[in-house]
Write an enzyme that holds these catalytic residues in place. Sequence first.
Site, PDB file in Angstrom:
ATOM      1  N   GLU A  90       0.850  -1.190   0.000  1.00 14.33           N
ATOM      2  CA  GLU A  90       0.000   0.000   0.000  1.00 14.33           C
ATOM      3  C   GLU A  90       0.887   1.242   0.000  1.00 14.33           C
ATOM      4  OE1 GLU A  90      -2.131   0.815   3.780  1.00 14.33           O
ATOM      5  OE2 GLU A  90      -1.559  -1.224   4.317  1.00 14.33           O
ATOM      6  N   CYS A 122      -3.545  -3.626   4.278  1.00 16.87           N
ATOM      7  CA  CYS A 122      -2.637  -4.672   4.784  1.00 16.87           C
ATOM      8  C   CYS A 122      -3.038  -6.061   4.326  1.00 16.87           C
ATOM      9  CB  CYS A 122      -2.596  -4.639   6.309  1.00 16.87           C
ATOM     10  SG  CYS A 122      -1.979  -3.087   6.929  1.00 16.87           S
ATOM     11  N   HIS A 247      -2.532 -10.097  12.114  1.00 13.48           N
ATOM     12  CA  HIS A 247      -2.051  -8.816  11.596  1.00 13.48           C
ATOM     13  C   HIS A 247      -1.780  -7.947  12.832  1.00 13.48           C
ATOM     14  CE1 HIS A 247      -1.519  -5.092   9.629  1.00 13.48           C
ATOM     15  NE2 HIS A 247      -2.605  -4.558  10.174  1.00 13.48           N
TER      16      HIS A 247
END
Length: 422
Positions: A90, A122, A247
């Site tokens: 990103e 993400c 994450h």
Amino acid sequence: MKLNSINIEPKAGIDAISIFVPNKYFSLETLAKARNVDKEKYTIGLGCKKMSVLSPFEDPVTMAANAGMELLEKNDIDPDEIGYVIVGTETGIDASKPIAVYIHEMLGLNTNCRCIDIKNACYAGTAALRNALHWTLSPGSRGKKALVVTTDVAFYNLRSAGEPTQGAGAAALLVSKNPGLLSIDLNNESVYTREVMDFWRPNYSNTAIVRGHYSLECYLEALEHTYKNYKKYTNLSFDDFSHFIFHTPFPKMASKAFKQMLKMENIDFDNFDRLFSQKVANSLIGGSELGNVYTSSLFLALNSLIEFGQAAEGRRIGLFSYGSGSSAEFLSGFFEKDISQWSHNTSLTEKLKNREAISYDRYVLYRAAYEQRMKEGYYGDDQPSENSRFVFRGVKNHQRQYSYFPCTSSKKEEIADQIDKN
Ligand code: HMG
């Protein structure tokens, strides 16, 4: 019947992993002092110790190339074996040209190779992995392997709430049939998408815009949905997972996620510390040292678990991937036979040790250089060296300028003549 590592066919997954750790870091204690904040807010409240910072001759492309090069060289992979490069990021550097094409050249890969970038906050790293897994099993791949690379710089405004969660890093994964490291359970997936404005970065902005506390709620909502469905689809229970990796925008987020799972499982919170240290804690060490590495975050957690935890053949791990905006997935995988060679032996410990701390002034200076990274101009004449194989030299005639040593290629000598592309 419950699934196990033996009855999942066909097998595909991660055969090798490499994390690029930038050489410079900035301590969260120093940042706390500069911001006049209790350092425990950052180190305990968020669980962060350090953030990786890029120096002016690095960018998402050089990080990606470094991660990819280490993967090929350390694992003795012939570049001709790679038929697909997928970059999840990103932190794109061009609205049109993919980072994958730059690193295809830098790594000396064969021209018979598809190269694309994927963007999905993400979650793009996991989307790249999924894409690579399905391709490796397709007849069109003709036995070739895929290279998944993730690369990002997490960059927020100075003095913003997100500032202590910044970071930078890249990961490279070799994705193949019958992988030696981690096979992914391809029979099951649980995904979630909901349009939310929790975190985004408009094209005109260097920094992300965040509704911080709301983003935590969105993350936890996606976890609840995907974990519940994954268990429903697979008939698995909490105890079937030896480890969970999440994450990790900051390590405390993973502990909030794990708490949420215990709540869903009706497990007494008195068991939290024991279960957290058994199933999660070791995977958070990399994140506490590098900061948020966005698309690489889940893979840094995987590498940390392998380096610092008790990863063993046949153990099932649950992986939760979240991308703001939002897309999420819960999936699982099994450690395979080569895990004994990788366990405590990924070189992450050394990489974390061999870094240089920078002062507050240098942190501000490097930030300012990073903000210029899309503009015409030269940063210097740095040449590639053994420690810094890929050098970003600035933008000239609207073209990004890189110098590098593409050492793994079978065409090594031929390409070495062109080291300086200028
Ligand atoms: P904040 O509002 O400044 O912090 O920013 P806070 O007041 O919520 O405090 C944080 C924690 O520190 C709290 O713990 C405090 O109690 C504690 P909690 O209650 O949450 O357990 N605390 C202390 N602890 C010890 N000693 C002290 C002390 N003082 C306070 N003295 C926030 C926090 C996360 C909002 C901010 O850092 C932020 O905006 N971060 C960026 C957004 C983010 O990371 N979101 C995560 C979910 S979204 C996601 O993961 C996607 C993402 O990776 C992007 C993508 O997908 O592309 C971000």
